[in-house]
Design a protein around this motif. Structure first.
Motif, PDB file in Angstrom:
ATOM      1  N   MET A   1      -2.044  60.345  74.566  1.00 46.78           N
ATOM      2  CA  MET A   1      -0.916  60.287  73.631  1.00 46.78           C
ATOM      3  C   MET A   1      -1.207  61.192  72.443  1.00 46.78           C
ATOM      4  O   MET A   1      -2.312  61.164  71.888  1.00 46.78           O
ATOM      5  CB  MET A   1      -0.731  58.843  73.142  1.00 46.78           C
ATOM      6  CG  MET A   1       0.346  58.688  72.104  1.00 46.78           C
ATOM      7  SD  MET A   1       0.552  56.971  71.605  1.00 46.78           S
ATOM      8  CE  MET A   1       1.671  57.197  70.229  1.00 46.78           C
ATOM      9  N   THR A  38       2.382  53.425  70.201  1.00 52.78           N
ATOM     10  CA  THR A  38       1.880  53.394  71.567  1.00 52.78           C
ATOM     11  C   THR A  38       2.913  52.822  72.530  1.00 52.78           C
ATOM     12  O   THR A  38       3.061  53.295  73.657  1.00 52.78           O
ATOM     13  CB  THR A  38       0.586  52.574  71.647  1.00 52.78           C
ATOM     14  OG1 THR A  38       0.826  51.265  71.138  1.00 52.78           O
ATOM     15  CG2 THR A  38      -0.517  53.227  70.842  1.00 52.78           C
ATOM     16  N   THR A  39       3.645  51.810  72.081  1.00 59.06           N
ATOM     17  CA  THR A  39       4.625  51.180  72.957  1.00 59.06           C
ATOM     18  C   THR A  39       5.817  52.094  73.205  1.00 59.06           C
ATOM     19  O   THR A  39       6.303  52.218  74.335  1.00 59.06           O
ATOM     20  CB  THR A  39       5.104  49.857  72.358  1.00 59.06           C
ATOM     21  OG1 THR A  39       3.993  48.986  72.221  1.00 59.06           O
ATOM     22  CG2 THR A  39       6.134  49.202  73.264  1.00 59.06           C
ATOM     23  N   ALA A  42       4.827  54.736  75.631  1.00 60.23           N
ATOM     24  CA  ALA A  42       4.817  54.196  76.994  1.00 60.23           C
ATOM     25  C   ALA A  42       6.232  54.011  77.523  1.00 60.23           C
ATOM     26  O   ALA A  42       6.517  54.270  78.695  1.00 60.23           O
ATOM     27  CB  ALA A  42       4.066  52.863  77.026  1.00 60.23           C
ATOM     28  N   ILE A  45       7.650  57.448  78.575  1.00 62.20           N
ATOM     29  CA  ILE A  45       7.064  57.920  79.833  1.00 62.20           C
ATOM     30  C   ILE A  45       7.624  57.132  81.011  1.00 62.20           C
ATOM     31  O   ILE A  45       7.992  57.689  82.054  1.00 62.20           O
ATOM     32  CB  ILE A  45       5.531  57.823  79.782  1.00 62.20           C
ATOM     33  CG1 ILE A  45       4.986  58.794  78.746  1.00 62.20           C
ATOM     34  CG2 ILE A  45       4.923  58.090  81.150  1.00 62.20           C
ATOM     35  CD1 ILE A  45       5.282  60.251  79.036  1.00 62.20           C
ATOM     36  N   ASN A  46       7.702  55.795  80.854  1.00 60.66           N
ATOM     37  CA  ASN A  46       8.281  54.969  81.912  1.00 60.66           C
ATOM     38  C   ASN A  46       9.713  55.380  82.212  1.00 60.66           C
ATOM     39  O   ASN A  46      10.140  55.429  83.366  1.00 60.66           O
ATOM     40  CB  ASN A  46       8.241  53.492  81.509  1.00 60.66           C
ATOM     41  CG  ASN A  46       6.955  52.820  81.932  1.00 60.66           C
ATOM     42  OD1 ASN A  46       6.766  52.510  83.098  1.00 60.66           O
ATOM     43  ND2 ASN A  46       6.078  52.603  80.982  1.00 60.66           N
ATOM     44  N   TYR A  64      13.148  47.326  74.987  1.00 60.25           N
ATOM     45  CA  TYR A  64      12.275  47.264  73.830  1.00 60.25           C
ATOM     46  C   TYR A  64      13.062  46.833  72.599  1.00 60.25           C
ATOM     47  O   TYR A  64      14.066  47.437  72.245  1.00 60.25           O
ATOM     48  CB  TYR A  64      11.622  48.633  73.596  1.00 60.25           C
ATOM     49  CG  TYR A  64      10.602  48.967  74.649  1.00 60.25           C
ATOM     50  CD1 TYR A  64       9.247  48.868  74.377  1.00 60.25           C
ATOM     51  CD2 TYR A  64      10.987  49.332  75.934  1.00 60.25           C
ATOM     52  CE1 TYR A  64       8.300  49.146  75.357  1.00 60.25           C
ATOM     53  CE2 TYR A  64      10.057  49.611  76.919  1.00 60.25           C
ATOM     54  CZ  TYR A  64       8.718  49.517  76.620  1.00 60.25           C
ATOM     55  OH  TYR A  64       7.796  49.782  77.592  1.00 60.25           O
ATOM     56  N   ARG A 344       4.672  42.954  77.028  1.00 58.57           N
ATOM     57  CA  ARG A 344       3.539  43.718  76.504  1.00 58.57           C
ATOM     58  C   ARG A 344       3.184  43.211  75.107  1.00 58.57           C
ATOM     59  O   ARG A 344       4.039  43.045  74.254  1.00 58.57           O
ATOM     60  CB  ARG A 344       3.896  45.205  76.427  1.00 58.57           C
ATOM     61  CG  ARG A 344       2.731  46.085  75.977  1.00 58.57           C
ATOM     62  CD  ARG A 344       3.200  47.530  75.813  1.00 58.57           C
ATOM     63  NE  ARG A 344       3.704  48.064  77.059  1.00 58.57           N
ATOM     64  CZ  ARG A 344       2.947  48.608  78.002  1.00 58.57           C
ATOM     65  NH1 ARG A 344       1.651  48.651  77.850  1.00 58.57           N
ATOM     66  NH2 ARG A 344       3.480  49.086  79.102  1.00 58.57           N
TER      67      ARG A 344
END
Length: 378
Positions: A1, A38-39, A42, A45-46, A64, A344
């Motif tokens: 990242m 960070t979330t 992610a 990318i997902n 989210y 998460r």
């Protein structure tokens, strides 16, 4: 990242309501919580890999929570620590939604200023107004958090291995998931290894939670005739009875490795409590859960950081915070598991600014708070 040095520029203005004169102004930066970055990385990318594919297309960004859904003003004075902070602390002095204009009378709530707020690609500025009747008191910290006050745990919705799960446990690189048809065993990467139909047990829907100790999986039930049952890990569906409590109010069980005690949540309407047992389930002591009751609904138990999750609430001392919509069945490897969901582990807020000097607002003053994202979002 990549290294993202996002932060926010915060300005607070106190103005005399009768004269319009500026009484006090504070300007400083705040930090964006590490887990936000960070979330969201992610999530992006997902989304790239799963959205609009020929098979099982998923758009994951909507899962989210909005961690800038409201601004919260508190009297928390502890030092900033972006790597460890995750709770909104202190007593709430005031708050305002970043998406809804508020025109009512509330001693805490202000409103987003639509005329001065800017929200476009590459630049975001949020402006909030607090009238004379709202947010009066000493303000030491300014937070941003989710719009409804819940912890912004991200949801992996419709996670098939957990669909219809009553209990989830983990041991020796395997997950043990209790469902209506039996106990399913999965690998760490959720490959099904085996299914064990129930033997000698038919009231599976009464199972609330499980834990694994010394090669046995223990299930707790919401029934007075078979409160705790167990099975070996080799045959997790073959049940034997361990103990009856005779009240039908139990809802959670865990094993404390440090003290070598079983902890059971007991939820009769008159006295909610934690019950402690040795390894052969001789009762050791009882402790009240809380004086305040945020409706645990016979919730499951999990030790978490410096407190405990009961059902869908995180409890620390005399305070409780809503974590999710679902009872948390297990916490493992940075994830919270509930029936059909993976959550998460994240920060409970988007950002925080510890004011260099506290400000005190009175009912003779109005207050404006301006927040700009830095650097520009492009």
């Amino acid at each position: 990242m990549p290294a993202l040095h996002a932060k926010g520029q915060l300005k607070i203005e106190l103005v005399d309501a009768s004269t319009g004169e500026l009484v006090q102004e504070i300007g400083q930066h705040n930090f964006i919580a590490n887990d936000v970055l960070t979330t969201l990385f992610a999530a992006a990318i997902n989304n790239i890999f799963t959205y609009r594919r020929a098979v099982d297309s998923q758009e994951v960004l909507y899962q989210y929570y909005d961690m800038f859904g409201r601004i919260i003003l508190t009297d928390a004075a502890h030092p900033e620590d972006p790597s460890k902070e995750w709770l909104i602390n202190g007593n709430t002095i005031g708050w305002a939604s970043s998406s809804e204009v508020f025109t009512g009378a509330d001693p805490l709530r202000g409103t987003v200023n639509i005329a001065e707020t800017v929200n476009r690609w590459g630049y975001v500025k949020l402006v909030f107004d607090f009238p004379t009747n709202a947010a009066n008191g000493e303000i030491k910290s300014v937070y941003f958090g989710p719009p409804d006050g819940r912890a912004p745990y991200t949801n992996n919705k419709g996670f098939a291995p957990l669909s219809g799960a009553y209990a989830v446990s983990h041991s020796e690189n395997k997950y043990y998931v209790a469902k209506s048809s039996g106990v399913y065993v999965y690998s760490d990467d959720w490959v099904l290894l085996g299914k064990f139909p129930w033997e000698g047990f038919s009231n599976y829907s009464d199972i609330k939670q499980s834990c694994i100790v010394d090669g046995f999986i223990y299930f707790i039930c919401d029934k007075s005739t078979y409160t705790i049952i167990k099975a070996s890990l080799d045959s997790p569906g073959k049940i034997t009875k361990v103990k009856d409590f005779g009240n039908g109010y139990t809802g959670g069980i865990l094993y404390n490795e440090k003290t070598q005690e079983f902890v059971v949540a007991n939820y009769p309407s008159s006295a909610r409590e934690l019950m402690y047992f040795d390894q052969t389930f001789n009762e050791l002591r009882r402790e009240p859960i809380l004086t305040t009751d945020p409706s645990y609904s016979k919730g499951q138990l999990s030790y978490f950081e410096d407190g405990m999750i009961m059902g869908s609430w995180f409890v620390k001392g005399a305070k409780a915070w809503r974590m999710t919509e679902n009872n948390v069945l297990l916490i493992h490897d940075g994830w919270l598991f509930s029936s059909g969901y993976m959550h998460r582990k994240m920060s409970m807020f988007g950002s925080r600014a510890l004011l260099a000097n506290p400000i005190t607002k009175t009912d003779k003053q109005v207050m404006k708070i301006t927040y700009e994202f830095i650097p520009p979002l492009n």
